[in-house]
Motif scaffolding. Structure first.
Motif, PDB file in Angstrom:
ATOM      1  N   UNK A  50       1.356  -1.387  -0.499  1.00  0.00           N
ATOM      2  CA  UNK A  50       0.278  -0.131  -0.345  1.00  0.00           C
ATOM      3  C   UNK A  50       1.252   1.431  -0.162  1.00  0.00           C
ATOM      4  N   UNK A  51       0.233   2.441  -0.774  1.00  0.00           N
ATOM      5  CA  UNK A  51       0.824   3.268  -0.182  1.00  0.00           C
ATOM      6  C   UNK A  51       0.679   4.585   0.947  1.00  0.00           C
ATOM      7  N   UNK A  52       2.428   4.650   0.876  1.00  0.00           N
ATOM      8  CA  UNK A  52       2.413   5.455   2.686  1.00  0.00           C
ATOM      9  C   UNK A  52       2.596   6.952   2.094  1.00  0.00           C
ATOM     10  N   UNK A  53       1.961   8.061   3.136  1.00  0.00           N
ATOM     11  CA  UNK A  53       2.248   9.603   3.130  1.00  0.00           C
ATOM     12  C   UNK A  53       2.594   9.959   4.068  1.00  0.00           C
ATOM     13  N   UNK A  54       3.936  10.732   3.884  1.00  0.00           N
ATOM     14  CA  UNK A  54       4.276  11.406   5.477  1.00  0.00           C
ATOM     15  C   UNK A  54       3.706  13.035   5.718  1.00  0.00           C
ATOM     16  N   UNK A 276       5.838   3.111  -0.817  1.00  0.00           N
ATOM     17  CA  UNK A 276       6.871   2.242  -0.809  1.00  0.00           C
ATOM     18  C   UNK A 276       7.661   2.754  -2.145  1.00  0.00           C
ATOM     19  N   UNK A 277       9.016   2.242  -2.135  1.00  0.00           N
ATOM     20  CA  UNK A 277      10.091   2.416  -3.906  1.00  0.00           C
ATOM     21  C   UNK A 277       9.620   1.433  -4.001  1.00  0.00           C
ATOM     22  N   UNK A 278       8.672   1.653  -4.769  1.00  0.00           N
ATOM     23  CA  UNK A 278       9.126   0.585  -6.265  1.00  0.00           C
ATOM     24  C   UNK A 278       9.521   0.421  -6.539  1.00  0.00           C
ATOM     25  N   UNK A 283      14.791  -2.561  -9.534  1.00  0.00           N
ATOM     26  CA  UNK A 283      15.863  -2.927  -9.086  1.00  0.00           C
ATOM     27  C   UNK A 283      16.193  -3.807  -8.828  1.00  0.00           C
ATOM     28  N   UNK A 284      16.225  -4.301  -7.454  1.00  0.00           N
ATOM     29  CA  UNK A 284      17.001  -4.707  -6.016  1.00  0.00           C
ATOM     30  C   UNK A 284      16.967  -6.139  -5.861  1.00  0.00           C
ATOM     31  N   UNK A 285      15.151  -6.914  -6.926  1.00  0.00           N
ATOM     32  CA  UNK A 285      14.918  -7.947  -7.141  1.00  0.00           C
ATOM     33  C   UNK A 285      15.436  -8.330  -8.291  1.00  0.00           C
TER      34      UNK A 285
END
Length: 318
Positions: A50-54, A276-278, A283-285
């Motif tokens: 899910x999206x996170x907001x700050x 999240x930084x999708x 890229x890491x995957x």
């Protein structure tokens, strides 16, 4: 009779680079399939998050220089009277920052504003309907209660679990150059992030003000008691000045709405997600898949080289 010792030829166990590159080229489809599979898996995982907001707020220490000056002037008189003035040398801003992160304060804050359920049981935010999406294995929105585990015990989180979860979403940083403080809060809901942060700032100011008022009132009661016990005019004058100082502290605390933190930039509901930084996850995957495929090909070459060496040794022995 001279014996000529013949040293047997040892097989070359070092892998030839040409052979290694050839093996990687032959296994290019294995590398491609594993890497692409990891990228696809990482993309599916990232899209399910899910999206996170700050929401963030910029604060300035709301210090009363006049009160500090008077307190300094009366500190000598207070020491003569055997009284310690409230406020001391401790920085109220530093104390307030530590209190804001303390278990007691956050536990009361979460209970007072009733945010335990969205804090721990929410798994997403439905922006269209404007409501939380709860984890049905933890909480029943229809019955408005926490579910039970296999042993019949409630899955309701403890106060310590709530405090830890809230701390993970809260960050407090200070600019050492100008003393400005930035408080940020992350949530699945942009409205909740801004609202909870605004409540937090209001509550910490109110908590510190109530504490200082309580301390000052206790000091006044003690000084008035000592005033009645002494008949020395000089000491009576000291007590009157100390009572005046503590009364002034009470008046200023009641008059200041932003007692410890002055809000320079108030928290607003963010319009852009903070995570999240999708792209980074994908890229890491992909990098993980490439590394895994490389390791597999490398071990295949090692095993192949080992079998070849073993066959050569058996032929030499015959």
């Amino acid at each position: 009779m001279n014996q000529v010792l013949h040293k047997p030829d040892l097989p070359n166990e070092e892998m030839d680079l040409r052979e290694l590159f050839s093996a990687f080229w032959e296994g290019k489809w294995v590398i491609l399939i594993i890497t692409v599979s990891c990228i696809v898996g990482g993309a599916i995982y990232a899209l399910k998050l899910p999206n996170e907001y700050q929401a963030s707020a910029l604060l300035a220490p709301a210090q009363n220089e006049d009160g500090s000056r008077i307190s300094g002037q009366l500190s000598g008189l207070a020491s003569l009277a055997g009284v310690t003035l409230g406020g001391g040398d401790a920085n109220k801003t530093t104390i307030a920052k530590e209190v804001m992160l303390s278990r007691a304060f956050l536990g009361d804050f979460i209970a007072r504003h009733e945010i335990a359920v969205p804090l721990m049981a929410a798994e997403n935010w439905n922006s269209g309907a404007g409501e939380w999406v709860y984890d049905r294995t933890l909480y029943s929105a229809e019955r408005n209660e926490w579910l039970l585990d296999e042993n019949g015990e409630s899955l309701a989180p403890s106060t310590w679990d709530l405090v830890k979860a809230f701390r993970e979403q809260l960050t407090v940083s200070e600019n050492k150059d100008n003393g400005m403080i930035t408080v940020a809060l992350t949530s699945l809901s942009p409205n909740a992030a801004a609202t909870w942060l605004r409540w937090l700032l209001e509550d910490i100011n109110e908590h510190m003000r109530a504490q200082d008022i309580s301390d000052a009132e206790s000091s006044v009661a003690y000084l008035e008691e000592k005033l009645e016990e002494t008949s020395i005019a000089g000491m009576q004058q000291v007590f009157y000045q100390l009572i005046e100082q503590e009364t002034r502290t009470i008046m200023l605390a009641n008059a200041q709405r932003e007692y410890v933190f002055k809000v320079i930039d108030p928290p607003l509901a963010p319009e852009e997600k903070a995570g999240p930084k999708r792209g980074l996850i994908i890229l890491l995957a992909g990098m993980l898949g490439l590394m895994l495929a490389t390791i597999i090909i490398f071990f295949r070459v090692v095993l192949k080289t080992g079998r070849t060496t073993s066959n050569q040794q058996e032929l030499s022995g015959e």
